[in-house]
Write a protein that holds these residues in place. Structure first.
Motif: not given
Length: 94
Positions: A11-25
């Motif tokens: 769950d923590m790894a998936d939350a990190l993955r989703l957070m990165i995907a939602r954060t514009p660079l």
């Protein structure tokens, strides 16, 4: 992660993955957008490994499995994953 149940680690790894995907660079100096980024993650639980080398090796196999499934994915190591990966590698080596 020591002391965490396998599902909590996933769950923590998936939350990190989703957070990165939602954060514009963006470029911090110019504000120019580089677009969206994504990550693929490979997980290995400490009780699945014999030693640190084995731990990183199995996490790496899981990462290759995640990448083979497409972008922006997470995969946990499972015993048959390496055999599946080797079989596919032989198929593509032709």
């Amino acid at each position: 992660m020591p002391g965490h149940k396998p599902q909590a680690t996933q769950d923590m790894a998936d939350a990190l993955r989703l957070m990165i995907a939602r954060t514009p660079l963006k470029n911090p100096k110019t504000g120019a957008s580089y677009g969206k980024i994504s990550v693929s993650l490979g997980l290995c639980l400490s009780d699945q490994a014999l030693d640190p080398f084995d731990f990183y090796h199995k996490a790496d196999i899981a990462l290759y499995g995640a990448k083979a499934g497409g972008r922006n994915r997470m995969m946990q190591y499972r015993p048959n994953l390496e055999a599946e990966f080797d079989a596919n590698r032989l198929l593509y080596a032709g």
